[in-house]
Design an enzyme around this catalytic site. Structure first.
Site, PDB file in Angstrom:
ATOM      1  N   CYS A   8       0.843  -1.198   0.000  1.00 52.69           N
ATOM      2  CA  CYS A   8       0.000   0.000   0.000  1.00 52.69           C
ATOM      3  C   CYS A   8       0.879   1.250   0.000  1.00 52.69           C
ATOM      4  O   CYS A   8       1.795   1.376   0.819  1.00 52.69           O
ATOM      5  CB  CYS A   8      -0.914  -0.001   1.222  1.00 52.69           C
ATOM      6  SG  CYS A   8      -1.951   1.477   1.353  1.00 52.69           S
ATOM      7  N   CYS A  24      -0.484   6.016   6.966  1.00 56.29           N
ATOM      8  CA  CYS A  24      -1.759   5.588   7.533  1.00 56.29           C
ATOM      9  C   CYS A  24      -1.541   4.748   8.785  1.00 56.29           C
ATOM     10  O   CYS A  24      -0.636   3.910   8.828  1.00 56.29           O
ATOM     11  CB  CYS A  24      -2.526   4.785   6.482  1.00 56.29           C
ATOM     12  SG  CYS A  24      -4.090   4.097   7.074  1.00 56.29           S
ATOM     13  N   CYS A  78      -8.260   0.603   0.178  1.00 56.80           N
ATOM     14  CA  CYS A  78      -7.546   0.025   1.310  1.00 56.80           C
ATOM     15  C   CYS A  78      -7.373  -1.463   1.037  1.00 56.80           C
ATOM     16  O   CYS A  78      -8.358  -2.199   0.960  1.00 56.80           O
ATOM     17  CB  CYS A  78      -8.316   0.244   2.602  1.00 56.80           C
ATOM     18  SG  CYS A  78      -7.558  -0.551   4.037  1.00 56.80           S
ATOM     19  N   GLN A 105     -16.926 -10.775  14.060  1.00 57.67           N
ATOM     20  CA  GLN A 105     -15.494 -10.746  13.792  1.00 57.67           C
ATOM     21  C   GLN A 105     -15.221 -10.269  12.366  1.00 57.67           C
ATOM     22  O   GLN A 105     -15.903 -10.667  11.433  1.00 57.67           O
ATOM     23  CB  GLN A 105     -14.882 -12.135  13.987  1.00 57.67           C
ATOM     24  CG  GLN A 105     -14.937 -12.645  15.416  1.00 57.67           C
ATOM     25  CD  GLN A 105     -13.910 -11.977  16.323  1.00 57.67           C
ATOM     26  OE1 GLN A 105     -13.207 -11.045  15.932  1.00 57.67           O
ATOM     27  NE2 GLN A 105     -13.821 -12.453  17.552  1.00 57.67           N
ATOM     28  N   GLU A 155     -25.633 -11.553  26.720  1.00 53.35           N
ATOM     29  CA  GLU A 155     -25.217 -10.399  25.915  1.00 53.35           C
ATOM     30  C   GLU A 155     -26.000  -9.170  26.346  1.00 53.35           C
ATOM     31  O   GLU A 155     -27.222  -9.219  26.479  1.00 53.35           O
ATOM     32  CB  GLU A 155     -25.460 -10.694  24.435  1.00 53.35           C
ATOM     33  CG  GLU A 155     -25.240  -9.527  23.498  1.00 53.35           C
ATOM     34  CD  GLU A 155     -23.829  -8.976  23.540  1.00 53.35           C
ATOM     35  OE1 GLU A 155     -23.691  -7.742  23.675  1.00 53.35           O
ATOM     36  OE2 GLU A 155     -22.871  -9.769  23.432  1.00 53.35           O
ATOM     37  N   ASP A 184     -15.773 -14.241  25.656  1.00 50.80           N
ATOM     38  CA  ASP A 184     -15.183 -13.515  24.528  1.00 50.80           C
ATOM     39  C   ASP A 184     -15.370 -12.025  24.797  1.00 50.80           C
ATOM     40  O   ASP A 184     -16.147 -11.341  24.132  1.00 50.80           O
ATOM     41  CB  ASP A 184     -15.871 -13.933  23.228  1.00 50.80           C
ATOM     42  CG  ASP A 184     -15.195 -13.353  21.991  1.00 50.80           C
ATOM     43  OD1 ASP A 184     -14.186 -12.637  22.147  1.00 50.80           O
ATOM     44  OD2 ASP A 184     -15.682 -13.598  20.874  1.00 50.80           O
ATOM     45  N   CYS A 233      -8.726 -10.616  22.282  1.00 53.40           N
ATOM     46  CA  CYS A 233      -8.103  -9.818  21.227  1.00 53.40           C
ATOM     47  C   CYS A 233      -7.007  -8.918  21.783  1.00 53.40           C
ATOM     48  O   CYS A 233      -6.489  -8.061  21.074  1.00 53.40           O
ATOM     49  CB  CYS A 233      -9.156  -8.981  20.492  1.00 53.40           C
ATOM     50  SG  CYS A 233     -10.036  -7.812  21.538  1.00 53.40           S
TER      51      CYS A 233
END
Length: 458
Positions: free
Chosen positions: A76, A82, A163, A287, A337, A382, A409
């Protein structure tokens, strides 16, 4: 010269020995840690000091005196400016090894755990893998619309039309949508420094179906001609199944607000995940790398099937991404949730696929987990990047489910939570730590940790 006395703008030579959590090269100068974006481990570089913190320096890369053999030219043209990608200049093989090391170092340094971390599961698609884009917008003084991610370490937008990490089907829409929005004359102000207006362009695609949602994020609804523009987009691109307007009036780094108006088409797209049809809205979590997320299903299925309990609690269950595959394999699953739209979508997804053993409850995980754990010995968590709250972690330590799967994550918060879970009071044993590359070209890594309690059979 002491490191504390170094002047801003000084040029220093640094041997880079590691990688920071944001993808910066890390070395030492006069016993002080130096963070240098764009530098790779094993390289000797010249860098200009731009910030002197109490315990570290931050510097800009000027020259690579001795390059790593893993250095490559970024595909890129905007990669160096960026802030969206931090590792395009690094080979795929080295990216995987660096990410494994990030997880390993987090566990050993922060959690004091000497557990072996598995080799990272690489992604076949190093580019074109992201199924979602959230792109900040601003209007220049001459009226031209700018769209792009922020320059690293700033709130200055790097203007882009394409992108390469985005799915090509949504990447192709950025430039024509920019041109259309530029002609509207609508106010654009991502930072809400003036009168507000458009803030972000959100694009989402079903990886398996090709269905696309276009969503504009604005601080208000006064966008004259939006309905006709939305209809033109749907006529121009048959794969676009819905156009929405999300309202976020707050000066916040939370991109989307609580309300999304449907302007044209439908409010959801269809995705196929592990053979299950999922309805996904513009403002619900899923995800960003569908293929890599699906690779976690089988180890989760095997882990819980081998446990004593036929019921699994899925905390932070979203739209049922993992609840539904687990339920379809014969387990009973209760998803917890807090987001009401995600709960309604998860319920609808279960009904759509004829899955009768998955149930979803709208609740704050921290508030109800202790009570829900009384019904089972199997738990999947999660959580967001900040990890488990003290209340949720306390509920797990008190309830001691036999089997605990933790999808993370953020290696740092994972390590923080595992330190307690695997400590003397927690009593958990780490069976597997499996990193998965959900985010090629960046320093981010997803990790699946499988734990069993010392009081139960492995």
């Amino acid at each position: 010269m002491a490191a504390s006395k170094v002047q801003l703008g000084s040029t220093i030579e640094v041997l880079v020995t590691g990688l920071g959590h944001e993808g910066q090269g890390v070395g030492r100068w006069m016993e002080t840690a130096v963070f240098i974006p764009g530098a790779l481990p094993g390289e000797t570089v010249q860098a200009r000091v731009r910030r002197c913190a109490k315990r570290h320096l931050e510097a800009d890369l000027l020259e690579v005196s001795q390059a790593s053999p893993e250095r490559q030219k970024p595909p890129c043209i905007l990669a160096e400016r960026c802030g969206g990608c931090s590792l395009q200049h690094c080979s795929s093989a080295m990216q995987l090894e660096l990410k494994r090391d990030l997880v390993q170092q987090s566990l050993s340094r922060l959690a004091k755990l000497e557990t072996s971390v598995e080799a990272v599961w690489g992604c076949e698609q190093g580019f074109g893998y992201r199924n979602r884009a959230l792109i900040p917008l601003e209007r220049a003084e001459d009226g031209r619309l700018r769209a792009g991610y922020y320059r690293r370490g700033s709130h200055k937008i790097v203007n882009l039309n394409h992108c390469p990490v985005l799915d090509p089907r949504i990447d192709a829409l950025i430039e024509p949508i920019k041109k259309d929005l530029e002609k509207t004359g609508w106010p654009v102000d991502v930072n809400l420094s003036a009168k507000g207006g458009l803030r972000h362009l959100a694009l989402r695609v079903g990886s398996a179906t090709g269905e696309i949602l276009i969503t504009l994020v604005s601080s208000h609804r006064q966008l004259k001609g939006l309905e006709s523009l939305a209809q033109r987009w749907m006529e121009r691109w048959p794969e676009v199944v819905g156009v929405g307007l999300n309202v976020q009036p707050k000066a916040s780094n939370v991109v989307m607000g609580p309300e999304t108006d449907l302007i044209a088409g439908r409010a959801w797209l269809l995705e196929i995940f592990d053979g299950i049809e999922l309805r996904i809205a513009a403002d619900t979590f899923f995800q960003v790398n569908t293929a890599q997320a699906q690779r976690l299903v089988e180890p989760l299925r095997h882990f819980f099937a081998a446990g004593k309990s036929a019921t699994v609690i899925d905390a932070y269950s979203g739209i049922g991404t993992y609840s539904l595959p687990l339920a379809r394999s014969g387990l009973k699953v209760l998803g917890l949730e807090v987001h009401p739209l995600s709960v309604s979508q998860a319920t609808a997804n279960a009904e759509r696929n004829g899955i009768t053993t998955a149930f979803f409850e709208q609740a704050d995980v921290a508030a109800v987990l202790a009570e829900r754990l009384k019904m089972t010995g199997s738990l999947l968590v999660d959580p967001p990047r900040k990890g488990l709250s003290a209340e949720a972690l306390g509920a797990i330590l008190d309830g001691t489910p036999d089997r605990l799967a933790y999808i993370s994550c953020n290696p740092s918060t994972l390590a923080r939570d595992l330190q307690q879970l695997c400590g003397e009071e927690g009593g958990y044993r780490l069976e597997t730590v499996q990193p998965v590359d959900f985010f090629p070209q960046t320093s981010h890594v997803e990790t699946l940790a499988l734990l069993t309690h010392s009081g139960s059979a492995a």
